[in-house]
Design an enzyme around this catalytic site. Structure first.
Site, PDB file in Angstrom:
ATOM      1  N   TYR A 170      17.785 149.939 -67.006  1.00 50.05           N
ATOM      2  CA  TYR A 170      17.791 149.056 -66.040  1.00 50.05           C
ATOM      3  C   TYR A 170      17.119 149.105 -64.937  1.00 50.05           C
ATOM      4  O   TYR A 170      16.140 148.071 -64.402  1.00 50.05           O
ATOM      5  CB  TYR A 170      19.368 148.490 -65.346  1.00 50.05           C
ATOM      6  CG  TYR A 170      19.473 147.364 -64.732  1.00 50.05           C
ATOM      7  CD1 TYR A 170      19.649 146.093 -65.072  1.00 50.05           C
ATOM      8  CD2 TYR A 170      19.472 147.672 -63.295  1.00 50.05           C
ATOM      9  CE1 TYR A 170      19.836 145.198 -64.175  1.00 50.05           C
ATOM     10  CE2 TYR A 170      19.473 146.593 -62.348  1.00 50.05           C
ATOM     11  CZ  TYR A 170      19.815 145.367 -62.683  1.00 50.05           C
ATOM     12  OH  TYR A 170      19.727 144.084 -61.708  1.00 50.05           O
ATOM     13  N   LYS A 174      13.433 146.594 -63.984  1.00 47.97           N
ATOM     14  CA  LYS A 174      13.397 146.018 -62.522  1.00 47.97           C
ATOM     15  C   LYS A 174      12.185 146.296 -61.855  1.00 47.97           C
ATOM     16  O   LYS A 174      11.369 145.632 -61.415  1.00 47.97           O
ATOM     17  CB  LYS A 174      14.567 146.072 -61.982  1.00 47.97           C
ATOM     18  CG  LYS A 174      15.757 145.350 -62.579  1.00 47.97           C
ATOM     19  CD  LYS A 174      15.582 143.766 -62.844  1.00 47.97           C
ATOM     20  CE  LYS A 174      16.794 143.165 -63.529  1.00 47.97           C
ATOM     21  NZ  LYS A 174      16.489 141.736 -63.887  1.00 47.97           N
TER      22      LYS A 174
END
Length: 264
Positions: A170, A174
């Site tokens: 994750y 990002k």
């Protein structure tokens, strides 16, 4: 009549719930008259569409089921939006997933690729289709340009998550969204297309609210100087600002809206 910040057409992925849903309502509140909502959940996107039309009777809404892993479906959703509404003035790429919580040595290939395919490659697919459409549009001047794209990243696109969270895919995805945003912002700013990213902290989505109620977010809230989760509307308000002519000299920015978390 009071002036509005926005006008024209907006396109939102992940528009059925959470930040995407709040953004749809925020854009409509501040002047968007035509709205294309895309989400993988057909039932939720229809419900959001009906709620929007009920609150804003003059709003035209096109709801589309969309999996951002499918580039053909992404391209088609943009083509259908332009065909119905004529142009896209604001595009907000919200669709994303959290993924699991595993250390890298305990992870399988799928743990990495599933997150990256949606959170990073999915944003790239959407941005590619959006840029192609915006490049064909009239440039409306230095304040509006050809249109604005906002990618939803995360504060963990700028900093690392605490080690105990084990969310390397994750966090990496990002960071990648911010790199994508900055690279294309440089490429397309001369053409009147503004591309920026927003980096929310912990937001009161249904999932995080349940975690908060269980006490699972106590440490994260304690680490946030404001001492609470953000309301989804607080994130959508920042997106409205970035989409508006008030942010006409912003390109390649990664705007933090994290209650001070990353300042610690």
């Amino acid at each position: 009549m009071a002036a509005t910040l926005l006008k024209g057409t907006a396109y939102i992925t992940g528009g059925a719930s959470g930040i995407g849903r709040a953004t749809a309502f925020g854009l409509a509140k501040h002047g968007i008259k035509r709205l294309a909502l895309a989400d993988i959940s057909h039932a939720n996107i229809k419900a959001t569409s009906e709620a929007l039309k009920s609150q804003y009777p003059g709003l035209e809404v096109e709801s589309m089921q969309l999996d951002v892993r499918d580039w053909r479906a992404v391209d088609k959703s943009i083509e259908e939006t332009v065909k119905r509404f004529g142009r896209i003035d604001v595009a907000v790429n919200v669709a994303g997933i959290g993924g699991g919580e595993k250390t890298t040595d305990a992870s399988e290939e799928e743990d990495w690729t599933s997150v990256m395919d949606i959170n990073l490659s999915g944003v790239w697919r959407c941005q590619r289709a959006e840029v192609k459409a915006l490049m064909k549009q009239e440039n409306l001047g230095i304040r509006e340009g050809r249109g604005s794209i906002i990618n939803v990243a995360s504060m963990y696109g700028l900093i690392a998550a605490p080690a105990y969270m084990c969310i390397t895919p994750y966090t990496s995805s990002k960071h990648g969204v911010i790199g994508l945003t900055k690279s294309d912002a440089i490429a397309y700013a001369p053409h009147g297309i503004r591309i920026n990213a927003i980096c929310p902290g912990y937001v009161k989505t249904p999932l995080l609210q349940m975690a908060t109620d269980r006490g699972d977010m106590d440490q994260e809230i304690k680490s946030t100087p404001m001492g609470r989760l953000a309301e989804t509307e607080e994130i959508s308000d920042a997106i409205v600002f970035m989409a508006s002519p008030m942010a006409s000299f912003m390109a390649g920015s990664a705007l933090l809206v994290d209650g001070g978390y990353s300042a610690n």
